[in-house]
Enzyme design. Structure first.
Site, PDB file in Angstrom:
ATOM      1  NE  ARG A  16     -35.047  98.062  15.845  1.00 20.11           N
ATOM      2  CZ  ARG A  16     -36.595  97.791  16.572  1.00 20.11           C
ATOM      3  NH1 ARG A  16     -35.892  96.500  16.780  1.00 20.11           N
ATOM      4  NH2 ARG A  16     -37.114  98.845  17.604  1.00 20.11           N
ATOM      5  CG  ASP A  37     -29.029 101.731  16.298  1.00 15.77           C
ATOM      6  OD1 ASP A  37     -29.743 101.765  15.130  1.00 15.77           O
ATOM      7  OD2 ASP A  37     -29.173 101.750  17.085  1.00 15.77           O
ATOM      8  CG  ASP A  60     -28.767 110.383  22.469  1.00 16.66           C
ATOM      9  OD1 ASP A  60     -29.252 110.406  21.930  1.00 16.66           O
ATOM     10  OD2 ASP A  60     -28.156 110.890  24.381  1.00 16.66           O
ATOM     11  CB  VAL A  61     -29.653 110.611  16.767  1.00 17.87           C
ATOM     12  CG1 VAL A  61     -28.782 110.268  16.245  1.00 17.87           C
ATOM     13  CG2 VAL A  61     -30.529 110.562  17.850  1.00 17.87           C
ATOM     14  CG  ASN A  87     -33.423 105.601   8.775  1.00 17.38           C
ATOM     15  OD1 ASN A  87     -34.453 105.290   8.327  1.00 17.38           O
ATOM     16  ND2 ASN A  87     -32.562 104.944  10.233  1.00 17.38           N
ATOM     17  CE1 TYR A 154     -42.514 108.386  13.927  1.00 21.71           C
ATOM     18  CE2 TYR A 154     -44.688 108.131  13.110  1.00 21.71           C
ATOM     19  CZ  TYR A 154     -43.311 108.066  13.259  1.00 21.71           C
ATOM     20  OH  TYR A 154     -42.684 107.366  12.281  1.00 21.71           O
TER      21      TYR A 154
END
Length: 257
Positions: A16, A37, A60-61, A87, A154
């Site tokens: 998305r 994703d 799961d990155v 990304n 973050y």
């Protein structure tokens, strides 16, 4: 059209928002794209809409062992890999200032936003060398360059991605097979994550928070996912063959002041 003809790409977080817009644009420009994703429903819907030149893999990155599997599947279907787009990104309302961030919250945000980029680059740089070169595009954030007191994890993660980009660029420039690496730093983008988290993070009415943010943006509007995708296409293509180690703000001028 055709700016990415002959390119084979891997992109994380393609279900998305910015990721989906980028996958769609890359395929339209001639690339063969594997995208991943954690949300299977979103990812499969995108893949179904794009035909044979796109492949979705659940991932799961933050699991380092998943990256070689994604690479192997991509090579089997599409061939040697010469584009990587890191990304995937995530921030939640649990992210907090330095006094209130939890151990679990810190580790989760760092793992998704920064560890995943490390795992991906470590795995795919050798593959790009085998392919004769390539381009890595890391999606960082304006939060990685400007202070973010209410989102300490973050901001730290995205700053880490920015610095990692430079290190990878210097390493990748060695030898005959040139591997470029650049970062994009989005401002406020009209995605559920961008508008939702920014709008609610500082308290008060989310729409009012977003409106204040837009007012402070010289171009006077939030960005669209396609604004980021166009920058990715340029950096992934041979049009940017002499550009590496740079950071590109796509933020309507927010970082200019």
């Amino acid at each position: 059209m055709g700016r990415l003809d002959g390119k084979v790409a891997i992109l994380s977080g393609g279900g998305r928002g910015i990721g989906r817009a980028t996958v769609e644009m890359m395929v339209a420009e001639g690339a063969k794209v594997t995208f991943t994703d954690i949300n299977v429903e979103n990812g499969q819907a995108v893949a179904d809409s794009l035909g044979d030149n796109a492949m979705f893999i659940e991932q799961d990155v933050t699991d380092s062992a998943s990256w070689p599997k994604v690479v192997a599947a991509t090579k089997e279907r599409f061939g040697l890999i010469n584009v990587l787009v890191n990304n995937v990104g995530w921030v939640t309302l649990d992210d907090a200032d330095i006094e209130h961030e939890s151990d679990e919250g810190w580790r989760n945000i760092i793992a998704i936003n920064m560890d995943s980029v490390f795992y991906a680059c470590r795995t795919i740089v050798p593959e790009m060398r085998e392919a004769g070169g390539g381009s890595i595009v890391n999606i960082s954030s304006m939060a990685g360059k400007l202070g973010t007191p209410s989102m300490v994890a973050y901001g730290a993660a995205k700053a880490g991605v920015w610095e990692m980009t430079k290190s990878v660029a210097l390493h990748g420039g060695r030898g005959e097979a040139k591997i470029r690496c650049n970062s994009i730093h989005p401002g406020l983008i009209q995605t559920p994550l961008g508008l939702g988290v920014l709008g609610t993070h500082k308290g008060g009415d989310p729409s009012e928070t977003v409106a204040r943010w837009v007012k402070g943006t010289p171009m006077g509007r939030p960005g669209e996912p396609e604004d980021i995708a166009y920058a990715v296409i340029f950096l992934a293509s041979d049009e940017s063959s002499y550009i590496t180690g740079v950071d590109i703000p796509v933020d309507g001028g927010r970082q200019a002041g």
